[in-house]
Design a protein around this motif. Structure first.
Motif, PDB file in Angstrom:
ATOM      1  N   THR A   1       0.841  -1.188   0.000  1.00  0.00           N
ATOM      2  CA  THR A   1       0.000   0.000   0.000  1.00  0.00           C
ATOM      3  C   THR A   1       0.876   1.237   0.000  1.00  0.00           C
ATOM      4  O   THR A   1       1.746   1.396   0.867  1.00  0.00           O
ATOM      5  CB  THR A   1      -0.927   0.031   1.232  1.00  0.00           C
ATOM      6  OG1 THR A   1      -1.772  -1.126   1.219  1.00  0.00           O
ATOM      7  CG2 THR A   1      -1.796   1.278   1.217  1.00  0.00           C
ATOM      8  N   ALA A   2       0.679   2.098  -0.994  1.00  0.00           N
ATOM      9  CA  ALA A   2       1.392   3.369  -1.092  1.00  0.00           C
ATOM     10  C   ALA A   2       0.418   4.506  -0.824  1.00  0.00           C
ATOM     11  O   ALA A   2      -0.732   4.280  -0.452  1.00  0.00           O
ATOM     12  CB  ALA A   2       2.038   3.501  -2.468  1.00  0.00           C
ATOM     13  N   ASP A   3       0.855   5.735  -1.032  1.00  0.00           N
ATOM     14  CA  ASP A   3      -0.015   6.877  -0.757  1.00  0.00           C
ATOM     15  C   ASP A   3      -1.263   6.868  -1.632  1.00  0.00           C
ATOM     16  O   ASP A   3      -2.368   7.142  -1.157  1.00  0.00           O
ATOM     17  CB  ASP A   3       0.757   8.185  -0.968  1.00  0.00           C
ATOM     18  CG  ASP A   3       1.798   8.423   0.116  1.00  0.00           C
ATOM     19  OD1 ASP A   3       1.677   7.801   1.189  1.00  0.00           O
ATOM     20  OD2 ASP A   3       2.732   9.211  -0.121  1.00  0.00           O
ATOM     21  N   ASP A   4      -1.086   6.583  -2.920  1.00  0.00           N
ATOM     22  CA  ASP A   4      -2.200   6.694  -3.855  1.00  0.00           C
ATOM     23  C   ASP A   4      -2.617   5.375  -4.494  1.00  0.00           C
ATOM     24  O   ASP A   4      -3.596   5.347  -5.240  1.00  0.00           O
ATOM     25  CB  ASP A   4      -1.855   7.686  -4.972  1.00  0.00           C
ATOM     26  CG  ASP A   4      -1.635   9.086  -4.447  1.00  0.00           C
ATOM     27  OD1 ASP A   4      -2.348   9.480  -3.503  1.00  0.00           O
ATOM     28  OD2 ASP A   4      -0.745   9.786  -4.974  1.00  0.00           O
TER      29      ASP A   4
ATOM     30  N   ASP B   1      -8.780   9.204   2.167  1.00  0.00           N
ATOM     31  CA  ASP B   1      -7.916   8.358   2.987  1.00  0.00           C
ATOM     32  C   ASP B   1      -8.316   6.906   2.807  1.00  0.00           C
ATOM     33  O   ASP B   1      -9.496   6.590   2.626  1.00  0.00           O
ATOM     34  CB  ASP B   1      -8.059   8.764   4.464  1.00  0.00           C
ATOM     35  CG  ASP B   1      -7.097   8.020   5.361  1.00  0.00           C
ATOM     36  OD1 ASP B   1      -7.494   6.946   5.880  1.00  0.00           O
ATOM     37  OD2 ASP B   1      -5.960   8.483   5.536  1.00  0.00           O
ATOM     38  N   TRP B   2      -7.350   5.995   2.865  1.00  0.00           N
ATOM     39  CA  TRP B   2      -7.641   4.577   2.644  1.00  0.00           C
ATOM     40  C   TRP B   2      -8.700   4.048   3.598  1.00  0.00           C
ATOM     41  O   TRP B   2      -9.517   3.196   3.237  1.00  0.00           O
ATOM     42  CB  TRP B   2      -6.361   3.745   2.779  1.00  0.00           C
ATOM     43  CG  TRP B   2      -5.423   3.844   1.615  1.00  0.00           C
ATOM     44  CD1 TRP B   2      -4.169   4.391   1.613  1.00  0.00           C
ATOM     45  CD2 TRP B   2      -5.662   3.395   0.273  1.00  0.00           C
ATOM     46  NE1 TRP B   2      -3.612   4.313   0.360  1.00  0.00           N
ATOM     47  CE2 TRP B   2      -4.500   3.695  -0.481  1.00  0.00           C
ATOM     48  CE3 TRP B   2      -6.731   2.772  -0.361  1.00  0.00           C
ATOM     49  CZ2 TRP B   2      -4.386   3.394  -1.841  1.00  0.00           C
ATOM     50  CZ3 TRP B   2      -6.631   2.469  -1.716  1.00  0.00           C
ATOM     51  CH2 TRP B   2      -5.476   2.778  -2.436  1.00  0.00           C
TER      52      TRP B   2
END
Length: 233
Positions: free
Chosen positions: A7-10, A52-53
């Motif tokens: 999982t990355a920022d985007d 946000d995730w």
């Protein structure tokens, strides 16, 4: 099953290796079981445009939430189990899906399209193939800080070779959630209407009534009313 996730920022990605989509709650040693596959490969990719995730952990967006949008897609391939039995039916499955989640200040919308190709091979007979599709669109709106109204349309577009009374089966759901303490204490009530004959789906096990409440009426217009209280510690 073994899975690798990042999982990355985007964006986020997960890849799973398992013994098939139908092997939930079955022993890993049952390699010749009807539900088992020799192996399956399942990658999924998600791209987050905003938000946000954590906002995508559920289908609820409380009042005051920021705008969030995510596009996702996944593939699934499983190779049939192989046994020495000449009557064994080899079932290879390829599935795919694309989905979009959008949330805002007290509202949420979700849509998805699904496809499945099932190849059937039996010794001494010509192979056959089934193409099935599905879709869902749903949304919710908070009319107060604790009360949420929601609605959903979903459909199954079955291959005509399955021999069901209806190839296209549509369902409409309307409901309400009352949040006493978020998801930790929640009451839900909804009604589902089947717009077509769904007896074939139930008899084949694709629409288990233990999950949906639908019994598979041979007429259109079957109605199910459901109530649930959720308490989490």
């Amino acid at each position: 099953a073994v899975a690798l996730a990042k999982t990355a920022d985007d964006w986020s990605f997960i890849f799973a290796f398992s013994d098939g989509a139908y092997a939930d709650n079955t022993p890993y040693t049952a390699f010749n079981g009807v539900s088992e596959a020799d192996y399956s490969l399942t990658p999924r990719f998600q791209w987050k445009f905003a938000g946000d995730w954590k906002q995508f952990d559920d289908f609820t967006s409380p009042r005051g939430s920021q705008y969030a949008c995510m596009l996702g897609g996944a593939l699934h391939w499983q190779q049939s189990r192989n046994t020495a039995a000449p009557t064994d039916v080899d079932v290879d499955v390829f599935r795919y899906t694309v989905d979009l989640s959008v949330e805002g200040d007290g509202w949420n919308v979700f849509g998805a399209f699904y496809g499945a190709n099932t190849n059937l091979n039996t010794l001494g007979t010509d192979p056959s193939s089934l193409q099935d599709f599905g879709a869902v669109i749903q949304g919710g709106f908070m009319v107060s800080d604790k009360v949420e109204l929601y609605g959903r349309w979903d459909a199954i577009f079955a291959d005509s070779n399955r021999g069901y009374a209806e190839d296209n089966m549509n369902f409409v759901t309307l409901g309400v959630n009352y949040y006493m303490a978020g998801h930790a204490a929640k009451f839900s009530f909804d009604g589902v209407v089947s717009l077509e004959d769904t007896s074939g789906l139930v008899s084949d096990g694709y629409l288990p009534n233990t999950n949906t409440g639908l019994l598979g009426d041979t007429d259109s217009g079957e109605v199910v009313l459901r109530a649930q209280f959720q308490l989490m510690f």
